[in-house]
Design a protein around this motif. Structure first.
Motif, PDB file in Angstrom:
ATOM      1  N   GLN A 286      59.436 -19.194  13.190  1.00 19.37           N
ATOM      2  CA  GLN A 286      58.351 -18.234  12.904  1.00 19.37           C
ATOM      3  C   GLN A 286      57.500 -17.964  14.146  1.00 19.37           C
ATOM      4  O   GLN A 286      56.367 -17.471  14.026  1.00 19.37           O
ATOM      5  CB  GLN A 286      57.453 -18.698  11.748  1.00 19.37           C
TER       6      GLN A 286
ATOM      7  N   ALA B 192      53.255 -22.900  11.937  1.00 20.41           N
ATOM      8  CA  ALA B 192      53.039 -22.564  10.524  1.00 20.41           C
ATOM      9  C   ALA B 192      52.880 -23.835   9.710  1.00 20.41           C
ATOM     10  O   ALA B 192      53.289 -24.911  10.131  1.00 20.41           O
ATOM     11  CB  ALA B 192      54.217 -21.753  10.000  1.00 20.41           C
ATOM     12  N   GLY B 193      52.295 -23.698   8.539  1.00 17.64           N
ATOM     13  CA  GLY B 193      52.205 -24.819   7.610  1.00 17.64           C
ATOM     14  C   GLY B 193      53.482 -24.941   6.801  1.00 17.64           C
ATOM     15  O   GLY B 193      54.189 -23.946   6.586  1.00 17.64           O
ATOM     16  N   HIS B 194      53.794 -26.138   6.385  1.00 28.96           N
ATOM     17  CA  HIS B 194      55.011 -26.386   5.598  1.00 28.96           C
ATOM     18  C   HIS B 194      54.737 -27.472   4.577  1.00 28.96           C
ATOM     19  O   HIS B 194      53.855 -28.311   4.771  1.00 28.96           O
ATOM     20  CB  HIS B 194      56.164 -26.809   6.510  1.00 28.96           C
TER      21      HIS B 194
ATOM     22  N   GLU C 190      54.551 -22.245  -1.936  1.00 31.90           N
ATOM     23  CA  GLU C 190      54.312 -22.647  -0.550  1.00 31.90           C
ATOM     24  C   GLU C 190      53.437 -21.617   0.142  1.00 31.90           C
ATOM     25  O   GLU C 190      52.593 -21.942   0.958  1.00 31.90           O
ATOM     26  CB  GLU C 190      55.644 -22.803   0.203  1.00 31.90           C
TER      27      GLU C 190
HETATM   28 MN    MN Z   1      54.608 -21.754   5.599  1.00 27.52          MN
END
Ligand code: MN
Ligand code: GLV
Ligand code: MN
Ligand code: MN
Length: 414
Positions: free
Chosen positions: A197, A360-362, A132
């Motif tokens: 985050q 954030a990216g997930h 990830e």
């Molecule tokens: Mn992430």
């Protein structure tokens, strides 16, 4: 479909104990973790998670990207599974909760269903996505990107870490190339629980973030070519200084992000100087740019402007330049029905909550392409993440896992 109206809760103490156990694998240098993807520490973390899943009566499947899928069967053999997922890999100086919370809260949901003797119509699958973080192999969310059909698997296998080691070789080396075709699984729904985050939930004193969207991103890799020369004896007017061009481009990225407020960010995380000697002007500089915003048109306009201005800055200094896009996803809107279930669960459980956009990216950003998807967030202290000092409280961790339990139960149907 009935919503569970009773006061079901997960076991918060057991969730916390598991988080602390996993944090012992691949310890960092400052109290956090260095469990980067496809390292020996990653392999050890995977083994521990596998043992816990098997002890909870689940069956493990692994795909050709090394993603782990642990299944608790449902009562209807025809019903598609409800997925819960996140990641066990960390940044090189990562915290104990980024990703790990979502995977272990998924496991805790299964353990709680076992304790309560609750059977669901749909199977429930807990997922640990490979890579990830993207810290070792760009882009981030690599395995979920392949799963969603957005990234070709051969491209993923060919990605190299800064030492030149290939993803495909490292996956083989740690023994986690599975036999399932990537993306062959069909999902009834996908849930991801993650720490925020960022600083919003803590500042607003909310226990739960109901995640409605995720901002989009571009990751660019810039290569500047100058001329290696002595830092002492080369007059200023004779320098072809790739390092100086880099500094000007940094400043320009900051400027572009600032001019696109509100809601845009841009920065540089990684720089490689060649030869990286204090008395040699660098002949080559490679560095990364990360830009994000929830607005698609703005995101693409920022990218176009940065590419154009970077080329112009380099040219004006006589420095060669090349820019490659190495990571991207568009802003994501999560599934309104699932978002409503998360909000409803927080409400029912008496947890304070607010809608939030993920900064954030997930992996959920990719599963949203192929299945109804949503996310749940809990606060983190000072909004700090991608830092070994990342911290949450056991109560915060448990509240989000309770919401996850309820939203999953409503979707997997009792
Ligand atoms: Mn992430
Ligand atoms: C991945 O962790 C990202 O959001 O950069
Ligand atoms: Mn994460
Ligand atoms: Mn992360």
């Amino acid at each position: 479909m009935t919503a569970p109206t009773d006061n079901l809760r997960i076991n918060g103490e057991r969730l916390w104990d598991s988080l602390m156990e996993m944090a012992k694998v691949g310890p960092g240098i400052a109290g956090g973790n260095n469990r980067q993807t496809l390292t020996d520490a990653d392999a050890e973390g995977r083994k521990l998670f596998q043992a816990w899943c098997e002890a909870a009566g689940m069956t493990l499947g692994v795909d050709k990207m090394g993603t782990m899928f642990a299944t608790r069967p449902g009562t209807d053999p025809e019903a598609l599974p409800v997925y819960i997922g996140s990641h066990l890999d960390t940044q090189p100086t990562g915290g104990k909760y980024d990703g790990v919370l979502g995977v272990l809260a998924g496991l805790e949901v299964i353990r709680s269903l076992n304790d309560l003797g609750i059977k669901t119509k749909h199977p429930v699958v807990v997922t640990n996505w490979t890579n990830e973080e993207g810290a070792r192999f760009a882009p981030a969310m690599l395995a979920s990107g392949v799963f969603a059909g957005a990234i070709p698997i051969d491209y993923a296998y060919s990605r190299r870490d800064p030492e030149g080691l290939a993803f495909g070789d490292e996956l083989k080396r740690i023994g986690w190339v599975g036999d399932e075709e990537v993306g062959a699984r069909k999902m009834h729904a996908y849930f991801e629980y993650h720490i925020e985050q960022g600083p919003i939930l803590e500042a607003e004193q909310k226990q739960i973030g109901v995640v409605t969207h995720c901002q989009g991103l571009w990751w660019l890799e810039v290569t500047l070519t100058g001329r290696e020369a002595h830092t002492g004896s080369t007059p200023m007017n004779l320098r072809v200084n790739a390092g100086f061009a880099m500094a000007r481009i940094f400043e320009m990225v900051q400027q572009v992000a600032m001019e696109n407020q509100p809601g845009a960010v841009g920065g540089v995380g990684q720089v490689f100087f060649t030869p990286n000697s204090r008395n040699v002007l660098p002949g080559k500089v490679v560095f990364t740019i990360d830009i994000r915003t929830p607005e698609l048109a703005k995101l693409n306009a920022m990218r176009a402007r940065i590419e154009k201005e970077a080329a112009a800055i380099a040219e004006a200094l006589g420095v060669g330049s090349a820019i490659e896009a190495v990571g991207h996803f568009d802003p994501v809107t999560f599934d309104p029905t699932l978002v409503g279930r998360v909000r409803g669960a927080a409400e029912r459980l008496g947890y304070s909550h607010m809608d939030i956009i993920s900064g954030a990216g997930h992996d959920a950003c990719w599963t949203a392409k192929v299945a109804p998807t949503t996310m749940i967030m809990c606060p983190c202290v000072g909004g700090l993440s991608h830092n070994e000092a990342e911290e949450i409280s056991p109560e915060w961790a448990a509240a989000g896992a309770d919401v996850l339990l309820h939203a999953v139960l409503e979707t997997a149907e009792i």
